[in-house]
Design a protein around this motif. Sequence first.
Motif, PDB file in Angstrom:
ATOM      1  N   HIS A  39     -10.610 -19.984  54.092  1.00 57.89           N
ATOM      2  CA  HIS A  39      -9.583 -18.989  53.813  1.00 57.89           C
ATOM      3  C   HIS A  39      -8.538 -19.026  54.916  1.00 57.89           C
ATOM      4  CE1 HIS A  39     -12.518 -16.866  56.383  1.00 57.89           C
ATOM      5  NE2 HIS A  39     -11.454 -16.274  56.910  1.00 57.89           N
ATOM      6  N   VAL A  40      -7.483 -18.220  54.755  1.00 62.01           N
ATOM      7  CA  VAL A  40      -6.400 -18.095  55.728  1.00 62.01           C
ATOM      8  C   VAL A  40      -6.380 -16.655  56.218  1.00 62.01           C
ATOM      9  CG1 VAL A  40      -3.911 -18.258  56.104  1.00 62.01           C
ATOM     10  CG2 VAL A  40      -5.062 -19.934  54.645  1.00 62.01           C
ATOM     11  N   ARG A  41      -6.207 -16.497  57.528  1.00 68.26           N
ATOM     12  CA  ARG A  41      -6.161 -15.174  58.140  1.00 68.26           C
ATOM     13  C   ARG A  41      -4.803 -14.997  58.835  1.00 68.26           C
ATOM     14  NH1 ARG A  41     -11.666 -13.676  58.242  1.00 68.26           N
ATOM     15  NH2 ARG A  41     -11.223 -11.767  59.425  1.00 68.26           N
ATOM     16  N   ILE A  42      -4.199 -13.849  58.632  1.00 70.44           N
ATOM     17  CA  ILE A  42      -2.971 -13.461  59.329  1.00 70.44           C
ATOM     18  C   ILE A  42      -3.367 -12.388  60.344  1.00 70.44           C
ATOM     19  CG2 ILE A  42      -0.598 -12.668  59.094  1.00 70.44           C
ATOM     20  CD1 ILE A  42      -1.121 -15.197  57.552  1.00 70.44           C
ATOM     21  N   SER A  77      -2.522 -10.468  64.483  1.00 68.73           N
ATOM     22  CA  SER A  77      -1.522 -10.129  65.484  1.00 68.73           C
ATOM     23  C   SER A  77      -1.941 -10.666  66.842  1.00 68.73           C
ATOM     24  CB  SER A  77      -1.339  -8.610  65.555  1.00 68.73           C
ATOM     25  OG  SER A  77      -0.560  -8.240  66.679  1.00 68.73           O
ATOM     26  N   THR A  78      -0.988 -11.275  67.558  1.00 65.58           N
ATOM     27  CA  THR A  78      -1.281 -11.757  68.906  1.00 65.58           C
ATOM     28  C   THR A  78      -1.292 -10.628  69.925  1.00 65.58           C
ATOM     29  OG1 THR A  78       1.072 -12.203  69.288  1.00 65.58           O
ATOM     30  CG2 THR A  78      -0.274 -13.996  68.396  1.00 65.58           C
ATOM     31  N   ASP A  79      -0.767  -9.485  69.559  1.00 69.58           N
ATOM     32  CA  ASP A  79      -0.725  -8.362  70.490  1.00 69.58           C
ATOM     33  C   ASP A  79      -2.023  -7.570  70.461  1.00 69.58           C
ATOM     34  OD1 ASP A  79       0.102  -6.425  72.265  1.00 69.58           O
ATOM     35  OD2 ASP A  79       1.267  -5.307  70.774  1.00 69.58           O
ATOM     36  N   THR A  80      -2.448  -7.166  69.269  1.00 67.80           N
ATOM     37  CA  THR A  80      -3.653  -6.337  69.144  1.00 67.80           C
ATOM     38  C   THR A  80      -4.893  -7.130  68.775  1.00 67.80           C
ATOM     39  OG1 THR A  80      -3.182  -5.894  66.807  1.00 67.80           O
ATOM     40  CG2 THR A  80      -2.198  -4.411  68.436  1.00 67.80           C
ATOM     41  N   LEU A  81      -4.731  -8.395  68.376  1.00 73.52           N
ATOM     42  CA  LEU A  81      -5.831  -9.244  67.922  1.00 73.52           C
ATOM     43  C   LEU A  81      -6.507  -8.678  66.675  1.00 73.52           C
ATOM     44  CD1 LEU A  81      -7.508 -10.278  71.302  1.00 73.52           C
ATOM     45  CD2 LEU A  81      -5.704 -11.427  70.030  1.00 73.52           C
ATOM     46  N   GLN A  82      -5.797  -7.893  65.913  1.00 74.90           N
ATOM     47  CA  GLN A  82      -6.333  -7.335  64.683  1.00 74.90           C
ATOM     48  C   GLN A  82      -5.950  -8.212  63.494  1.00 74.90           C
ATOM     49  OE1 GLN A  82      -4.998  -3.311  64.268  1.00 74.90           O
ATOM     50  NE2 GLN A  82      -6.395  -2.511  65.832  1.00 74.90           N
ATOM     51  N   THR A  83      -6.860  -8.309  62.539  1.00 72.41           N
ATOM     52  CA  THR A  83      -6.614  -9.077  61.322  1.00 72.41           C
ATOM     53  C   THR A  83      -5.786  -8.237  60.367  1.00 72.41           C
ATOM     54  OG1 THR A  83      -8.712 -10.237  61.590  1.00 72.41           O
ATOM     55  CG2 THR A  83      -7.676 -10.312  59.423  1.00 72.41           C
ATOM     56  N   LEU A  84      -4.637  -8.762  59.967  1.00 65.39           N
ATOM     57  CA  LEU A  84      -3.743  -8.024  59.079  1.00 65.39           C
ATOM     58  C   LEU A  84      -4.024  -8.328  57.618  1.00 65.39           C
ATOM     59  CD1 LEU A  84      -0.407  -8.481  61.078  1.00 65.39           C
ATOM     60  CD2 LEU A  84      -2.098  -6.648  61.256  1.00 65.39           C
ATOM     61  N   HIS A  85      -4.210  -9.605  57.290  1.00 67.93           N
ATOM     62  CA  HIS A  85      -4.468  -9.978  55.896  1.00 67.93           C
ATOM     63  C   HIS A  85      -5.377 -11.200  55.870  1.00 67.93           C
ATOM     64  CE1 HIS A  85      -1.543  -7.268  53.974  1.00 67.93           C
ATOM     65  NE2 HIS A  85      -0.782  -7.497  55.041  1.00 67.93           N
ATOM     66  N   VAL A  86      -6.191 -11.263  54.839  1.00 66.50           N
ATOM     67  CA  VAL A  86      -7.052 -12.414  54.567  1.00 66.50           C
ATOM     68  C   VAL A  86      -6.845 -12.797  53.112  1.00 66.50           C
ATOM     69  CG1 VAL A  86      -9.400 -13.306  54.484  1.00 66.50           C
ATOM     70  CG2 VAL A  86      -8.750 -11.716  56.296  1.00 66.50           C
ATOM     71  N   PHE A  87      -6.539 -14.036  52.850  1.00 66.36           N
ATOM     72  CA  PHE A  87      -6.359 -14.469  51.463  1.00 66.36           C
ATOM     73  C   PHE A  87      -6.893 -15.881  51.298  1.00 66.36           C
ATOM     74  CE2 PHE A  87      -2.462 -15.640  53.674  1.00 66.36           C
ATOM     75  CZ  PHE A  87      -2.252 -16.952  53.267  1.00 66.36           C
ATOM     76  N   GLY A  88      -7.143 -16.231  50.048  1.00 64.25           N
ATOM     77  CA  GLY A  88      -7.619 -17.570  49.719  1.00 64.25           C
ATOM     78  C   GLY A  88      -9.118 -17.688  49.575  1.00 64.25           C
ATOM     79  N   MET A  89      -9.854 -16.575  49.640  1.00 61.69           N
ATOM     80  CA  MET A  89     -11.299 -16.657  49.451  1.00 61.69           C
ATOM     81  C   MET A  89     -11.604 -17.243  48.066  1.00 61.69           C
ATOM     82  SD  MET A  89     -13.206 -15.608  51.994  1.00 61.69           S
ATOM     83  CE  MET A  89     -13.172 -14.617  53.494  1.00 61.69           C
TER      84      MET A  89
END
Length: 999
Positions: free
Chosen positions: A480-483, A485-497
């Motif tokens: 899959h692909v993960r989007i 943030s480099t600031d908070t290291l939080q995952t914003l979106h996951v798609f392609g499962m």
Amino acid sequence: MSRRVLTKRQPRQPRLRPQVTAEPVAAPEPQPDPEPQPPSDDEKSPDWRPSRPPSPPQRPDDVSEGSETTRPNLRPDRPEPASRYANLNYWKARRVTFYRNGDPFHPGVEFRFKLGRDLVSMDALLDRLSERLELPRGARFIFGMDGDRKYRLEELEDGASYVVSSYKTFKAASYGKKNGMWYAGGTVTGASGWSRAGTRKQSVAESDAPPPGGGKNTSGRVIRIINNMDHSIQCRVLLNLRTTQPFEEVLEDLGQVLKMSGAKRMYTITGQEVRSFSQLRNEFADVETFYLGTAMVAPALSPGISAPLPIESPIRRSRSRGAVAAMPVSEDTRGRRARSKSRPRVLYAPEGEIVRNSDYTLLEVLKEEPMRVTIRGLRRTFYPPIHHAPIDSSPPDKKMQLEWVYGYRGADSRRNLWVLPTGELLYYVAAVAVMYDRDEESQRHYMGHTEDIQCMELHPSRELVASGQRAGRGRRAQAHVRIWSTDTLQTLHVFGMAEFEAGVAAVAFSQLNGGSYVLAVDAGRESILSVWQWQWGHLLGKVATLQEELTGAAFHPLDDNLLITHGKGHLAFWNRRKDGFFERTDIIKPPARTQVTALQFEQDGDVVTADSDGFITIYSVDSDGAYFVRMEFEAHIKGISSLVMLSEGTLISGGEKDRKIAAWDSLQNYKRITETKLTESAGGVRSIYPQRPGRNDGNLYIGTTKNNIMEGSLQRRFNQVIFGHHRPLMGIAVHPDDEMFATAGHDKNIALWKGHKLIFATQVGYECVSLAWHPGGGALAAGSTEGHLVILNADAGAHVATLRVCGSPLNCLQYNSAGDVLAIGSQNGSIYLFRVSRDGFSYKKSNKIRGAQPLVQLDWSLDGVYLQTVTADYDLSFWDIKALSPEKSPIAMKDVKWFTYNSTVGFLVSGMWNNRFYPMTSLITAASRSAAHDLLISGDSDGYLRLFRYPCASPKAEYNEVKAYTGSIYSARFLFNDRCLVTSGGSDAALMLWELVDD
């Protein structure tokens, strides 16, 4: 009012169903009520009050013939079974007896089963037999009496006998020998009498039946007998208390079970002698464990344990009941419920029998039985030591937190180095995205991926990252692909499962609309190109490119609907229409063999490509929209791996083979400006990125094919910023009294690390697979794949000596605790011993112990007398250094204390294998015990790191788990103070340091 009348039951009276009538009748036997009722006056008489709680229910195949639960002069009429499962005829199908291979005195174990109901496969039967038969490696083969091997359950005939073995060799013997003690088919059965041979009753038979648990059985009872001369020899037997044999003759029979001659005495744990059957029925009715000896001596208890009661003289001891005080029966023993079949067999004993010694009790030792673990389809048996720390199945109070990632992944990936607005370097290693701050000498890590990262791209805002991973096993490891943030290291979106087959080969953001679109290329056979609006997770369109080895893709900077893909013999433009379909324009078509390796754009939109032949090509568009080659020139020898277009129009190219970095002026028909060359130790160019994007300063970061990161400019030389191993990394050794560790890999580099910094990296002449640190701390010993032993000075990294040991890889090596002997385990199965002097700088070959199987792990005993090794097939072997021979008895080695414990198998680490909390679909490839002997780290072939408590011998052992690798973990070691642990593995030689923090 009618009243029930209880009368004495007549022997041999036929079974009658109780009839409900208006008048009182005499019933042969009262039927039990489903719920407890108040007792009647007759029921309160002493004749009908039970003396103790009933025994727990036993399995049908563990109930002895003739076992009685009432007084011997009364034989109850059994009621009709309430369920068909309680009826013996329901289970009666095939009655088969199994004997132990090569043991003519084995009484045999009888099984009754019905195909498809009790047993469904031969493996299920072998599992049952492994529990019932004491075999060295479990039950693996079944033979007929003629030596013919049986492969299916259907081949087992009713009433026949068979031989069970751990090995493929059948040993002919007179199985079922009738010598007054053993009886063919005379083990535990479910009929109504003891099996007879001649006119004498059987006295003893081996049994796996559960303990009575408090019921006083006057016919027979299960006890554990232990050889007083060798406590490792013990057995559970079913003893017939109504046999006509003299008690002394029964003791001789029991002695034959324990393989000892002349057994004349029986004792309890407390040293009291048993002299008759009446004592077993009365005084010692609640004692389950007895010792057998040949003379009038107390049981040989463990060191430091003394019997709490004095041993009386046999002259003054009377056989009467009052001579020996009865053992107290605790309430726990009276009320203990029946255990289930799935629980491990243990001995139940009252609290009065516990002999305490510091933190251990003899009862705890007697409760433990050998641990049987199935590894690669083979059953292995591990024997518990008498003294070990209590086994705690709770999770450890520490957890692993990633502190540092060493190296960089450049050997097998492209376009994987960026610089963030904060000045941090962004790259990835294994399944971890690393943000490295050179000024602060710190790292931040994004660990959202479950498998290796294959591609990554920085958002035009340089604050977001898109990263794609490869596909692994299981639902959690889908590509899959993960989007994020480099600031908070939080995952914003996951798609392609469930959209990608084998992984994500390339990912890129659109440029014109501010990065709202993301393209991804599937690494599967069809190389499907898909476009997503990542904020909503919407799939805008996809198309199969049908291209092999597609290496990259990008959006055109002036058109968000124009996509370009490139790879081996492939360069194509894709125009995405509003209806989601794609129009394809091939610029390079098969059968062209040229591989397009990199892609960049000029300011006016022309396309610049680099290929594996060392050429740079510029494509332009004519007035009709057709693409043509504007110019082409040779820039490097062989392949070009990276292109970067700087803001002022300067093109930077990097050669993978010639290690050159060249600058070209795009405004003057790509005239060469200057070039420089990296050193051979640094490797070829893999990725290039400016240190200050948007500025015209010429300072660059270079990622190399040898997993190094260099910094510099074309006007000055490049310096190393990050060093890493670039081939499989198997050797790790920790300093004996400092927070340092050393690594040795297939890249012929031996490196020393302290904290986050590299102290030195020495190039040797051989690929290294093992490493050991001398206890004095001054020398390092490395084993090579060609059988060489390399000695280094650990302080300066200088080469000291190279010794030829053999022609096979030296997979494992270890110094003893004194540091005067080095043991080396080889691929050829032999162990080589070297005498060590001068603090680890002088070596002399002393002895060799021949073996047969490849050795992969090795540990010294604390006294330096024994070695334990693990083979490539996970067989645990022991070696006597003084006798220079293998130790064939694992039971004799169970109490040896080990200086280190890096072996992956054994009783104290068996909980890693038969753990109920994770499926054992992978093999444990690395393990290590902490310096404080309280933690255990394991790594498996799927890349999981699990932290257990030590010892870990329970299937219920809980753990803390981390996954940062894809593939096998080669090594894991605790540092000397247990504050951190270091691990290596994966396909990219990933080396990581983990801090142990409070959970």
